[in-house]
Write a protein that holds these residues in place. Sequence first.
Motif, PDB file in Angstrom:
ATOM      1  N   UNK A  47     -12.151 -27.000  -5.894  1.00 21.68           N
ATOM      2  CA  UNK A  47     -13.225 -27.733  -6.589  1.00 21.68           C
ATOM      3  C   UNK A  47     -14.574 -27.214  -6.116  1.00 21.68           C
ATOM      4  N   UNK A  48     -15.542 -27.265  -7.012  1.00 17.94           N
ATOM      5  CA  UNK A  48     -16.909 -26.880  -6.651  1.00 17.94           C
ATOM      6  C   UNK A  48     -17.474 -27.918  -5.710  1.00 17.94           C
ATOM      7  N   UNK A  49     -18.262 -27.457  -4.758  1.00 19.15           N
ATOM      8  CA  UNK A  49     -18.864 -28.354  -3.783  1.00 19.15           C
ATOM      9  C   UNK A  49     -20.277 -27.866  -3.458  1.00 19.15           C
ATOM     10  N   UNK A  50     -21.134 -27.924  -4.438  1.00 20.25           N
ATOM     11  CA  UNK A  50     -22.528 -27.552  -4.238  1.00 20.25           C
ATOM     12  C   UNK A  50     -22.755 -26.062  -4.177  1.00 20.25           C
ATOM     13  N   UNK A  51     -23.818 -25.700  -3.478  1.00 23.03           N
ATOM     14  CA  UNK A  51     -24.209 -24.303  -3.345  1.00 23.03           C
ATOM     15  C   UNK A  51     -24.513 -23.995  -1.891  1.00 23.03           C
ATOM     16  N   UNK A  52     -24.639 -22.704  -1.605  1.00 30.30           N
ATOM     17  CA  UNK A  52     -25.025 -22.264  -0.273  1.00 30.30           C
ATOM     18  C   UNK A  52     -25.810 -20.970  -0.415  1.00 30.30           C
ATOM     19  N   UNK A  57     -26.401 -11.289  -0.349  1.00 30.53           N
ATOM     20  CA  UNK A  57     -27.791 -10.817  -0.244  1.00 30.53           C
ATOM     21  C   UNK A  57     -28.570 -11.572   0.826  1.00 30.53           C
ATOM     22  N   UNK A  58     -27.856 -12.343   1.638  1.00 26.22           N
ATOM     23  CA  UNK A  58     -28.472 -13.152   2.696  1.00 26.22           C
ATOM     24  C   UNK A  58     -29.487 -14.156   2.154  1.00 26.22           C
ATOM     25  N   UNK A  59     -29.214 -14.689   0.967  1.00 27.38           N
ATOM     26  CA  UNK A  59     -30.058 -15.727   0.393  1.00 27.38           C
ATOM     27  C   UNK A  59     -31.392 -15.244  -0.129  1.00 27.38           C
ATOM     28  N   UNK A  60     -31.562 -13.940  -0.311  1.00 26.53           N
ATOM     29  CA  UNK A  60     -32.841 -13.406  -0.769  1.00 26.53           C
ATOM     30  C   UNK A  60     -32.907 -13.197  -2.276  1.00 26.53           C
ATOM     31  N   UNK A  79     -29.572  -9.080  -6.807  1.00 28.73           N
ATOM     32  CA  UNK A  79     -28.194  -9.498  -6.513  1.00 28.73           C
ATOM     33  C   UNK A  79     -27.598 -10.146  -7.760  1.00 28.73           C
ATOM     34  N   UNK A  80     -26.623  -9.484  -8.335  1.00 30.85           N
ATOM     35  CA  UNK A  80     -25.965 -10.001  -9.536  1.00 30.85           C
ATOM     36  C   UNK A  80     -25.040 -11.170  -9.209  1.00 30.85           C
ATOM     37  N   UNK A  81     -24.508 -11.218  -7.984  1.00 26.72           N
ATOM     38  CA  UNK A  81     -23.546 -12.259  -7.623  1.00 26.72           C
ATOM     39  C   UNK A  81     -24.173 -13.648  -7.675  1.00 26.72           C
ATOM     40  N   UNK A  82     -25.423 -13.759  -7.214  1.00 21.68           N
ATOM     41  CA  UNK A  82     -26.098 -15.065  -7.236  1.00 21.68           C
ATOM     42  C   UNK A  82     -27.081 -15.162  -8.398  1.00 21.68           C
ATOM     43  N   UNK A  83     -27.056 -14.178  -9.264  1.00 17.51           N
ATOM     44  CA  UNK A  83     -27.949 -14.127 -10.426  1.00 17.51           C
ATOM     45  C   UNK A  83     -29.415 -14.211 -10.005  1.00 17.51           C
ATOM     46  N   UNK A  84     -29.731 -13.505  -8.911  1.00 12.51           N
ATOM     47  CA  UNK A  84     -31.096 -13.316  -8.402  1.00 12.51           C
ATOM     48  C   UNK A  84     -31.700 -14.582  -7.803  1.00 12.51           C
ATOM     49  N   UNK A  85     -30.938 -15.615  -7.567  1.00 12.61           N
ATOM     50  CA  UNK A  85     -31.495 -16.881  -7.085  1.00 12.61           C
ATOM     51  C   UNK A  85     -31.425 -17.042  -5.574  1.00 12.61           C
ATOM     52  N   UNK A  86     -30.541 -16.285  -4.924  1.00 13.07           N
ATOM     53  CA  UNK A  86     -30.333 -16.456  -3.495  1.00 13.07           C
ATOM     54  C   UNK A  86     -29.375 -17.601  -3.171  1.00 13.07           C
ATOM     55  N   UNK A  87     -28.911 -18.321  -4.188  1.00 16.76           N
ATOM     56  CA  UNK A  87     -27.961 -19.423  -4.019  1.00 16.76           C
ATOM     57  C   UNK A  87     -26.690 -19.078  -4.791  1.00 16.76           C
ATOM     58  N   UNK A  88     -25.548 -19.503  -4.239  1.00 17.17           N
ATOM     59  CA  UNK A  88     -24.265 -19.170  -4.853  1.00 17.17           C
ATOM     60  C   UNK A  88     -23.355 -20.393  -4.793  1.00 17.17           C
ATOM     61  N   UNK A  99     -17.580 -18.697  -0.935  1.00 21.66           N
ATOM     62  CA  UNK A  99     -18.771 -18.362  -1.714  1.00 21.66           C
ATOM     63  C   UNK A  99     -18.266 -17.525  -2.879  1.00 21.66           C
ATOM     64  N   UNK A 100     -18.585 -17.962  -4.098  1.00 24.95           N
ATOM     65  CA  UNK A 100     -18.019 -17.320  -5.281  1.00 24.95           C
ATOM     66  C   UNK A 100     -19.150 -16.894  -6.212  1.00 24.95           C
TER      67      UNK A 100
END
Length: 125
Positions: A47-52, A57-60, A79-88, A99-100
């Motif tokens: 199950x999803x449980x928020x973000x981190x 990309x070390x949150x950048x 960073x394509x994985x977090x869609x440039x937000x620094x959050x995943x 972390x997905x």
Amino acid sequence: MLIDCPECTKPVSSLASACPTCGYPVREQLEARRAADELATDRTSRRRDGELPCPFCNGRGFEMIEPEEEGERALFAWCERCEHTGRIPRVVSPRGSWAVAATLVERFVAGELDEHVDLQFVGEV
């Protein structure tokens, strides 16, 4: 506990490494079955449980690219994985916390993915 050997069907202890009658590797088979059962339980319990902060990309929101030649300037790539937000997205399951990549989170939660380059184990639950 006694079980039937999958090979010769004779009774054998579930603690035995091999069947005394035919030599079938009972322990390996039981461990493989247990691992498959744990994975099936894990897939249905995700199950999803928020973000981190994005561990890729070390949150950048971007990753630095080292120059190939000395004297060249360093570049960056979004960073394509977090869609440039620094959050995943964070997904939890009985096996732990993951972390997905945003593009894969729905498939991972649905149990369609287990191993992928855009998944990272981040800790025990």
